[in-house]
Scaffold this motif. Structure first.
Motif, PDB file in Angstrom:
ATOM      1  N   HIS A   1       0.826  -1.218   0.000  1.00  0.00           N
ATOM      2  CA  HIS A   1       0.000   0.000   0.000  1.00  0.00           C
ATOM      3  C   HIS A   1       0.860   1.268   0.000  1.00  0.00           C
ATOM      4  CE1 HIS A   1      -3.044  -2.945   0.812  1.00  0.00           C
ATOM      5  NE2 HIS A   1      -2.403  -3.326   1.904  1.00  0.00           N
ATOM      6  N   VAL A   2       1.831   1.261  -0.904  1.00  0.00           N
ATOM      7  CA  VAL A   2       2.755   2.393  -0.990  1.00  0.00           C
ATOM      8  C   VAL A   2       2.094   3.606  -1.671  1.00  0.00           C
ATOM      9  CG1 VAL A   2       4.874   3.152  -2.187  1.00  0.00           C
ATOM     10  CG2 VAL A   2       4.867   1.010  -0.884  1.00  0.00           C
ATOM     11  N   TYR A   3       1.180   3.336  -2.603  1.00  0.00           N
ATOM     12  CA  TYR A   3       0.608   4.442  -3.399  1.00  0.00           C
ATOM     13  C   TYR A   3      -0.825   4.796  -2.992  1.00  0.00           C
ATOM     14  CZ  TYR A   3       4.343   2.944  -6.561  1.00  0.00           C
ATOM     15  OH  TYR A   3       5.543   2.574  -7.095  1.00  0.00           O
TER      16      TYR A   3
ATOM     17  N   ALA B   1       3.359   8.289  -4.111  1.00  0.00           N
ATOM     18  CA  ALA B   1       3.973   7.295  -3.217  1.00  0.00           C
ATOM     19  C   ALA B   1       3.943   7.858  -1.802  1.00  0.00           C
ATOM     20  CB  ALA B   1       5.399   7.005  -3.658  1.00  0.00           C
ATOM     21  N   VAL B   2       2.920   7.440  -1.027  1.00  0.00           N
ATOM     22  CA  VAL B   2       2.739   8.021   0.307  1.00  0.00           C
ATOM     23  C   VAL B   2       3.500   7.251   1.390  1.00  0.00           C
ATOM     24  CG1 VAL B   2       0.537   9.211  -0.073  1.00  0.00           C
ATOM     25  CG2 VAL B   2       0.528   6.771   0.471  1.00  0.00           C
ATOM     26  N   ARG B   3       3.835   5.988   1.105  1.00  0.00           N
ATOM     27  CA  ARG B   3       4.583   5.199   2.097  1.00  0.00           C
ATOM     28  C   ARG B   3       5.806   4.551   1.439  1.00  0.00           C
ATOM     29  NH1 ARG B   3      -0.652   4.967   4.160  1.00  0.00           N
ATOM     30  NH2 ARG B   3      -1.298   3.805   2.313  1.00  0.00           N
ATOM     31  N   PRO B   4       6.747   5.334   0.937  1.00  0.00           N
ATOM     32  CA  PRO B   4       7.885   4.759   0.202  1.00  0.00           C
ATOM     33  C   PRO B   4       8.737   3.824   1.067  1.00  0.00           C
ATOM     34  CG  PRO B   4       8.244   7.101   0.618  1.00  0.00           C
ATOM     35  CD  PRO B   4       6.833   6.808   1.012  1.00  0.00           C
ATOM     36  N   ASN B   5       8.758   4.082   2.378  1.00  0.00           N
ATOM     37  CA  ASN B   5       9.579   3.211   3.247  1.00  0.00           C
ATOM     38  C   ASN B   5       9.005   1.809   3.404  1.00  0.00           C
ATOM     39  OD1 ASN B   5      11.405   5.197   3.591  1.00  0.00           O
ATOM     40  ND2 ASN B   5      10.501   5.971   5.507  1.00  0.00           N
TER      41      ASN B   5
ATOM     42  N   VAL C   1      15.956 -10.024   5.861  1.00  0.00           N
ATOM     43  CA  VAL C   1      14.775  -9.885   6.717  1.00  0.00           C
ATOM     44  C   VAL C   1      14.238  -8.475   6.515  1.00  0.00           C
ATOM     45  CG1 VAL C   1      15.381 -11.593   8.467  1.00  0.00           C
ATOM     46  CG2 VAL C   1      16.230  -9.298   8.690  1.00  0.00           C
ATOM     47  N   TRP C   2      12.959  -8.341   6.629  1.00  0.00           N
ATOM     48  CA  TRP C   2      12.322  -7.079   6.266  1.00  0.00           C
ATOM     49  C   TRP C   2      11.165  -6.810   7.213  1.00  0.00           C
ATOM     50  CZ3 TRP C   2       7.416  -5.666   4.545  1.00  0.00           C
ATOM     51  CH2 TRP C   2       7.320  -4.412   3.935  1.00  0.00           C
ATOM     52  N   LYS C   3      10.833  -5.534   7.420  1.00  0.00           N
ATOM     53  CA  LYS C   3       9.635  -5.219   8.208  1.00  0.00           C
ATOM     54  C   LYS C   3       8.967  -3.965   7.673  1.00  0.00           C
ATOM     55  CE  LYS C   3      11.720  -2.498  11.920  1.00  0.00           C
ATOM     56  NZ  LYS C   3      11.078  -1.255  11.524  1.00  0.00           N
ATOM     57  N   PRO C   4       7.621  -3.907   7.758  1.00  0.00           N
ATOM     58  CA  PRO C   4       6.948  -2.662   7.371  1.00  0.00           C
ATOM     59  C   PRO C   4       7.304  -1.568   8.379  1.00  0.00           C
ATOM     60  CG  PRO C   4       5.364  -4.472   7.705  1.00  0.00           C
ATOM     61  CD  PRO C   4       6.672  -4.935   8.224  1.00  0.00           C
ATOM     62  N   GLU C   5       7.160  -0.307   7.953  1.00  0.00           N
ATOM     63  CA  GLU C   5       7.670   0.760   8.825  1.00  0.00           C
ATOM     64  C   GLU C   5       6.930   0.889  10.164  1.00  0.00           C
ATOM     65  OE1 GLU C   5       7.638   4.612   7.011  1.00  0.00           O
ATOM     66  OE2 GLU C   5       5.623   4.370   6.188  1.00  0.00           O
ATOM     67  N   ASP C   6       5.696   0.384  10.235  1.00  0.00           N
ATOM     68  CA  ASP C   6       4.971   0.523  11.508  1.00  0.00           C
ATOM     69  C   ASP C   6       5.342  -0.569  12.521  1.00  0.00           C
ATOM     70  OD1 ASP C   6       3.755  -1.427   9.970  1.00  0.00           O
ATOM     71  OD2 ASP C   6       1.763  -1.082  10.830  1.00  0.00           O
ATOM     72  N   LYS C   7       6.201  -1.491  12.148  1.00  0.00           N
ATOM     73  CA  LYS C   7       6.603  -2.541  13.095  1.00  0.00           C
ATOM     74  C   LYS C   7       7.940  -2.160  13.742  1.00  0.00           C
ATOM     75  CE  LYS C   7       3.198  -5.360  12.126  1.00  0.00           C
ATOM     76  NZ  LYS C   7       1.973  -4.872  12.703  1.00  0.00           N
TER      77      LYS C   7
END
Ligand code: SF4
Ligand code: SF4
Lengths: 80, 187
Positions: free
Chosen positions: A23-25, A34-38, B105-111
């Motif tokens: 859900h980057v865009y 791109a609202v969540r590029p990270n 290993v990877w994580k979404p930014e909210d984790k």
């Protein structure tokens, strides 16, 4: 990861919004942003689906690519 | 078949090389660049096998290839150091897969952490970057996530189980042309 959307090229179809698993865009005023590029993990599905080739990722790891068709590439090299 | 053609073939496969049994080759031949055709041949063959297996066994193909991969993962990882910590096990795994697959290993930014607890499950996200399976599937115009992916899946699960001595499960979250996201569920 830096993601750029070419605003002039984007046709606002929303395919990247639907397809990105992270859900980057988001569509804003009919243009993808791109609202969540990270949250991008670099799968490049969005590049494959975008009909306008409006996307650019910087700082991405490009996976080794062996699936080119050698014969097709040889022909292309002759033409291009 | 013309005599000229036969002579040409003989010429192509004839050399003055003296080959002794004690001379063990220390390098692959030919050089990697010249192996490109061979690699493509192997990928096409693999694609063909998988396509036929799917045609014959239908959905059962996934179970067969998963099991085969898992068995192989257990076999290969037997010789690796046993580790109880997941981080150590993943290290061992990346050594095991070197040259064919690479992952992080990877994580979404909210984790906050890489080991995620959600809905009573403990898991780690793995992003697979280089993957010979993906290359093979795309080379043959086959969908990702099918029986050939299941072989790799089984392999990873088998290896992790062998290294950690714990049960594990791997789920495909997303497959893409450049990377795939998988979820390693720890039990
Ligand atoms: S590369 Fe994948 S994760 Fe990143 S924005 Fe595109 S679809 Fe989403
Ligand atoms: S897929 Fe391409 S054209 Fe469609 S909204 Fe996304 S960036 Fe714009």
């Amino acid at each position: 990861m830096e993601i750029h959307v070419d605003k002039d090229a984007c046709v606002g179809c929303g395919l990247c919004v639907k397809d990105c698993p992270m859900h980057v865009y988001e569509l804003q005023d009919n243009v993808s942003v791109a609202v969540r590029p990270n949250n991008c993990m670099g799968c490049l599905s969005c590049h494959e689906i975008c009909p306008a080739q409006a996307l650019e990722h910087r700082g991405i790891y490009a996976a080794r690519r062996h699936y080119i068709d050698i014969k097709v590439c040889e022909m292309l090299r002759k033409v291009v | 078949m013309s005599a000229g053609y036969i002579d040409e073939l003989h010429e192509a496969f004839h050399s003055d090389l003296v080959y002794r049994s004690e001379e063990i080759p220390l390098e692959c031949s030919p050089r990697p660049k010249e192996m490109e055709q061979t690699l493509h041949g192997v990928m096409k063959l693999n694609g063909l096998v998988i396509r036929s297996l799917e045609e014959i066994a239908g959905r059962g193909a996934n179970a067969v290839t998963y099991r085969a991969g898992k068995k192989f993962g257990h076999e290969v990882a037997k010789y690796f150091q046993k580790r109880e910590d997941v981080e150590g096990a993943l290290h061992e795994l990346s050594d095991l897969l070197r040259g064919q697959y690479s992952f992080e290993v990877w994580k979404p930014e909210d984790k906050e952490t890489f080991i995620i607890e959600e809905n009573g499950e403990t898991f780690i996200y793995l992003v697979f970057h280089d993957c010979i399976v993906r290359q093979t599937l795309r080379r043959n115009g086959l969908d990702q996530g099918g029986p050939l992916c299941q072989t790799l899946f089984g392999y990873v699960v088998g290896a992790i189980e062998e290294i950690t001595g714990r049960k594990a499960k791997l789920e495909i979250v997303h497959t893409g042309p450049n990377a795939c996201l998988k979820k390693l569920v720890l039990k």
